[in-house]
Design a protein around this motif. Structure first.
Motif, mmCIF file in Angstrom:
data_model
loop_
_atom_site.group_PDB
_atom_site.id
_atom_site.type_symbol
_atom_site.label_atom_id
_atom_site.label_comp_id
_atom_site.label_asym_id
_atom_site.label_seq_id
_atom_site.Cartn_x
_atom_site.Cartn_y
_atom_site.Cartn_z
ATOM 1 N N GLU A 120 0.089 -1.626 11.288
ATOM 2 C CA GLU A 120 0.991 -1.554 10.142
ATOM 3 C C GLU A 120 0.732 -0.293 9.317
ATOM 4 O OE1 GLU A 120 -0.587 -4.242 11.170
ATOM 5 O OE2 GLU A 120 0.596 -6.068 10.890
ATOM 6 N N GLN A 162 2.663 -9.528 8.050
ATOM 7 C CA GLN A 162 2.055 -8.862 9.202
ATOM 8 C C GLN A 162 3.099 -8.714 10.316
ATOM 9 O OE1 GLN A 162 -1.288 -11.585 9.978
ATOM 10 N NE2 GLN A 162 -2.540 -10.450 8.512
ATOM 11 N N LEU A 163 2.785 -7.861 11.285
ATOM 12 C CA LEU A 163 3.693 -7.696 12.426
ATOM 13 C C LEU A 163 3.880 -9.024 13.152
ATOM 14 C CD1 LEU A 163 2.645 -4.550 14.504
ATOM 15 C CD2 LEU A 163 4.755 -4.912 13.248
#
Ligand code: ADP
Length: 208
Positions: A120, A162-163
């Motif tokens: 990220e 978050q991803l």
């Protein structure tokens, strides 16, 4: 990365098992730089970054003992995106520099940079290879809420920052599947350790 040593970036969502995997690699003698720890170190009392945070947000951002009041800061940046940007533009370069400094001191055959935000942020640029710790979202929620004493909704809201699991895995060179017990984890760590030793060795030879 300009160093001649192999650096593996280790990442995964909250509760995926990053800390457990890091301690397994550390037990094998591998030096681990933990970006979360670095992020705390750079705002310790006496550090320049803490002084800048204090001038920006005022003295109330500190505890009575002079340490950063993290929950207060978290509340501010959660509700004010421009303050979040200000803080990140201050801290990310400082954290990056400190990570580089710690990585350069590593003496093991290869080194691990563990970071929940490896992909990220620009931290992925510091590593040669990406290792993702993967587990189901259900297990992430169960394990993280048991560990932190938080409820499901709190864990889910962190996961949203978050991803996604899919995007993270798509960027991995290696994946540890952490759906089973610790012995299954250890087997995968041991295999990757051998692979990284070989890669580190061939990197060393090609630089000679
Ligand atoms: P992360 O650092 O990615 O947030 P942790 O390594 O702290 O995750 O793991 C989350 C919690 O789940 C910890 O309490 C850890 O001991 C536990 N855990 C991780 N992997 C396993 C596993 N394979 N089996 C049982 N418990 C696990």
């Amino acid at each position: 990365m300009e160093t001649t040593k192999l650096i593996v970036g280790l990442t995964g969502g909250i509760g995926s098992g990053k800390s457990v995997v890091c301690s397994r690699f550390a037990n094998l003698g591998i030096f681990v730089v933990d970006a979360d720890i670095v992020a705390r170190q750079v705002v310790e009392p006496g550090c320049a970054a803490l002084q800048q945070i204090q001038s920006h947000f005022g003295k109330d951002i500190l505890e009575q003992n002079g340490a950063l009041n993290r929950s207060k800061l978290r509340d501010i940046i959660f509700s004010q995106p421009t303050e979040k940007e200000w803080l990140e533009s201050l801290l990310h370069p400082i954290i990056n520099l400190e990570i580089r400094r710690q990585l350069s001191q590593a003496e093991s055959a290869y080194t691990i940079l563990a970071s929940p935000l490896l992909l990220e942020t620009k931290q992925f640029q510091l590593v040669d290879r990406i290792l993702v710790i993967d587990t189901s979202e259900q297990l992430q929620i169960e394990r993280a809420s048991n560990r932190d004493g938080k409820n499901e909704a709190q864990i889910i809201s962190i996961m949203r920052t978050q991803l996604s699991r899919q995007d993270r895995c798509a960027r991995a060179n290696d994946i540890i599947q952490n759906h089973g017990d610790i012995s299954e984890l250890d087997e995968q760590v041991e295999k990757l350790h051998q692979l990284y030793l070989e890669l580190a060795d061939s990197m060393k030879q090609s630089k000679q």
